[in-house]
Write an enzyme that holds these catalytic residues in place. Sequence first.
Site, PDB file in Angstrom:
ATOM      1  N   HIS A 106       0.837  -1.202   0.000  1.00  0.00           N
ATOM      2  CA  HIS A 106       0.000   0.000   0.000  1.00  0.00           C
ATOM      3  C   HIS A 106       0.866   1.244   0.000  1.00  0.00           C
ATOM      4  CE1 HIS A 106       0.711  -1.176   4.199  1.00  0.00           C
ATOM      5  NE2 HIS A 106       0.739   0.109   4.466  1.00  0.00           N
ATOM      6  N   HIS A 108       0.765   5.425   1.086  1.00  0.00           N
ATOM      7  CA  HIS A 108       0.099   6.460   1.887  1.00  0.00           C
ATOM      8  C   HIS A 108       0.150   7.792   1.146  1.00  0.00           C
ATOM      9  CE1 HIS A 108       0.384   4.178   5.805  1.00  0.00           C
ATOM     10  NE2 HIS A 108       1.387   3.608   5.168  1.00  0.00           N
TER      11      HIS A 108
HETATM   12  P1  5GP Z   1       1.796   0.584   7.287  1.00  0.00           P
HETATM   13  O1  5GP Z   1       2.141   0.798   8.735  1.00  0.00           O
HETATM   14  O2  5GP Z   1       1.740  -0.884   6.988  1.00  0.00           O
HETATM   15  O3  5GP Z   1       2.647   1.364   6.345  1.00  0.00           O
HETATM   16  O4  5GP Z   1       0.360   1.186   7.079  1.00  0.00           O
HETATM   17  C1  5GP Z   1      -0.800   0.565   7.467  1.00  0.00           C
HETATM   18  C2  5GP Z   1      -1.840   1.646   7.613  1.00  0.00           C
HETATM   19  O5  5GP Z   1      -3.103   1.027   7.704  1.00  0.00           O
HETATM   20  C3  5GP Z   1      -1.667   2.502   8.873  1.00  0.00           C
HETATM   21  O6  5GP Z   1      -1.547   3.868   8.500  1.00  0.00           O
HETATM   22  C4  5GP Z   1      -2.924   2.236   9.684  1.00  0.00           C
HETATM   23  O7  5GP Z   1      -3.398   3.389  10.309  1.00  0.00           O
HETATM   24  C5  5GP Z   1      -3.878   1.733   8.624  1.00  0.00           C
HETATM   25  N1  5GP Z   1      -4.880   0.783   9.113  1.00  0.00           N
HETATM   26  C6  5GP Z   1      -4.720  -0.210  10.018  1.00  0.00           C
HETATM   27  N2  5GP Z   1      -5.853  -0.910  10.163  1.00  0.00           N
HETATM   28  C7  5GP Z   1      -6.753  -0.330   9.328  1.00  0.00           C
HETATM   29  C8  5GP Z   1      -8.133  -0.614   9.033  1.00  0.00           C
HETATM   30  O8  5GP Z   1      -8.751  -1.510   9.567  1.00  0.00           O
HETATM   31  N3  5GP Z   1      -8.725   0.185   8.091  1.00  0.00           N
HETATM   32  C9  5GP Z   1      -8.067   1.222   7.486  1.00  0.00           C
HETATM   33  N4  5GP Z   1      -8.760   1.924   6.599  1.00  0.00           N
HETATM   34  N5  5GP Z   1      -6.787   1.506   7.745  1.00  0.00           N
HETATM   35  C10 5GP Z   1      -6.137   0.742   8.654  1.00  0.00           C
END
Ligand code: 5GP
Length: 144
Positions: A106, A108
């Site tokens: 993903h 951001h």
């Molecule tokens: P990472 O830390 O893997 O780069 O980003 C994961 C993102 O997913 C984080 O910014 C977190 O806030 C978001 N996130 C975690 N759980 C959920 C969820 O259930 N729904 C949504 N829409 N975002 C989520």
Amino acid sequence: MTLHAPYDSDNIFAKILRGEMPCVKVFEDDNILSFMDVFPQSEGHTLVIPKAPSRNLLETNAKDIGRLFGSVQRIAKAVETALKPDGIIITQFNGAPAGQTVFHTHVHIIPRYESKALGAHGGTGEMADMGMLQELATKISAEL
Ligand code: 5GP
């Protein structure tokens, strides 16, 4: 959690893609889904994910990366028009030591506002109000 491990189809974004978990959708086409981050680092924090399963960018095929980042640019422009931030951060984390917490690739899109501090990364902040997220998603998708 190493960089290379089998894809876990029970991760939260896989569940969102299958419709088993809700999300506040911004945009969807055959290749990508975009929705609001529920633990936003700033107002308008939007995620873009490829529909094809992969854990991180290193494991994503180049064609999907091209489509993903084409959509990231398009959605970032819509975020700019809709929310008028002072800047936009685009981030993408690969592997837990790098800060990745959800193991489906993903990107951001994080608007920055000069007067507001950036929240913490990785779901450690406060869960957003769903009505507020829906309002933001509606504004962004209206510009797509
Ligand atoms: P990472 O830390 O893997 O780069 O980003 C994961 C993102 O997913 C984080 O910014 C977190 O806030 C978001 N996130 C975690 N759980 C959920 C969820 O259930 N729904 C949504 N829409 N975002 C989520």
